[in-house]
Design an enzyme around this catalytic site. Sequence first.
Site, mmCIF file in Angstrom:
data_model
loop_
_atom_site.group_PDB
_atom_site.id
_atom_site.type_symbol
_atom_site.label_atom_id
_atom_site.label_comp_id
_atom_site.label_asym_id
_atom_site.label_seq_id
_atom_site.Cartn_x
_atom_site.Cartn_y
_atom_site.Cartn_z
ATOM 1 N N GLU A 175 41.078 -38.655 -30.919
ATOM 2 C CA GLU A 175 40.875 -39.531 -29.767
ATOM 3 C C GLU A 175 40.185 -38.741 -28.661
ATOM 4 O OE1 GLU A 175 44.136 -42.271 -28.026
ATOM 5 O OE2 GLU A 175 44.167 -40.478 -26.763
ATOM 6 N N LYS A 197 45.684 -37.100 -30.729
ATOM 7 C CA LYS A 197 45.574 -37.876 -29.506
ATOM 8 C C LYS A 197 45.532 -36.976 -28.276
ATOM 9 C CE LYS A 197 47.780 -41.820 -29.357
ATOM 10 N NZ LYS A 197 46.633 -42.765 -29.461
ATOM 11 N N LYS A 250 51.762 -50.161 -32.380
ATOM 12 C CA LYS A 250 52.482 -50.849 -31.298
ATOM 13 C C LYS A 250 53.093 -52.142 -31.835
ATOM 14 C CE LYS A 250 49.572 -48.832 -27.717
ATOM 15 N NZ LYS A 250 48.571 -49.083 -26.642
ATOM 16 N N ARG A 257 67.202 -70.605 -36.966
ATOM 17 C CA ARG A 257 66.610 -69.785 -35.918
ATOM 18 C C ARG A 257 65.978 -68.505 -36.452
ATOM 19 N NH1 ARG A 257 64.603 -71.796 -32.544
ATOM 20 N NH2 ARG A 257 62.845 -70.601 -33.341
ATOM 21 N N ASP A 267 38.425 -43.738 -26.425
ATOM 22 C CA ASP A 267 39.576 -44.328 -25.743
ATOM 23 C C ASP A 267 39.235 -44.774 -24.320
ATOM 24 O OD1 ASP A 267 42.380 -45.013 -25.463
ATOM 25 O OD2 ASP A 267 42.557 -43.243 -24.188
#
Length: 277
Positions: free
Chosen positions: A194, A164, A132, A97, A215
């Site tokens: 950004e 950002k 992410k 697994r 963005d």
Amino acid sequence: MNKLVLDDVLRLSLIEDVGFGDVTSEAIFSEAHFSQGFLLAKQDFILAGIEVFTRVFALLDDRVKVVSYYADGTSIRNGEKFAVLEGPTRSLLSGERVALNFLQRLSGIATETRRYTAATEGFRAVIVDTRKTTPGLRMLEKYAVQVGGGKNHRYGLDAMVLIKDNHIQAAGGVFAAVQRVRNQVSPYIKIEIEVENLEQIGQALEVGVDVIMLDNMTITMIKEAVQMIDGKALIEVSGNVTIERIGELAATGVDIISSGALTHSVKAADISMKLQS
């Protein structure tokens, strides 16, 4: 891949799954029982992580032998037996697994990345990933993006400057955020920012940055931004990047298309491990 880090990740995964032992396999099979098996593709996919699959078993039991007919990056067809393995039956079943989880996830990421990169053919835009990623698996997932033909954005917060929206808001604007960065970091470190509108693009150009990330902009806004920036900085687009939009995004003339979907919501490849009696 850093093999020391990889081994730590794989050991923790084995401890999580095997615990104090595979009570089912140990009850059915003796230590001396050996089996042979194979990996079966149940869909078309791009192979990624075969060495990781092999390493899981090496850490569990060095008597397990895995032979893959193909290297990472190969297109595997549905129904194909693409690797064989043999060893103690207990170990084959105990590691199945964990080994498959890695192989399926990494192959899924490579497969989706290959779809994205194929959609940019004929354009200069390159496909890159984001941060992410699954906690603890970033190294592996970014490796899979490379296997699929994509590039890696920054690995972590220490890799480069990326200002950002929250940085801009808390600092009091684009000028303040960029100036504070310039006062602190080496001039050899590139600065990316950004932006969400054309006004911020103008401010970014005035203060001078290396990369401007657009963005969640519409195609019309992106085209305007490309003309406005006019080669003064690299242009990255991000936000709401899907496979359906890749072609039109690339056609705007941007340099980079980043997508978190490559790692945060990709579907694992359908692969089975079958033992033979």
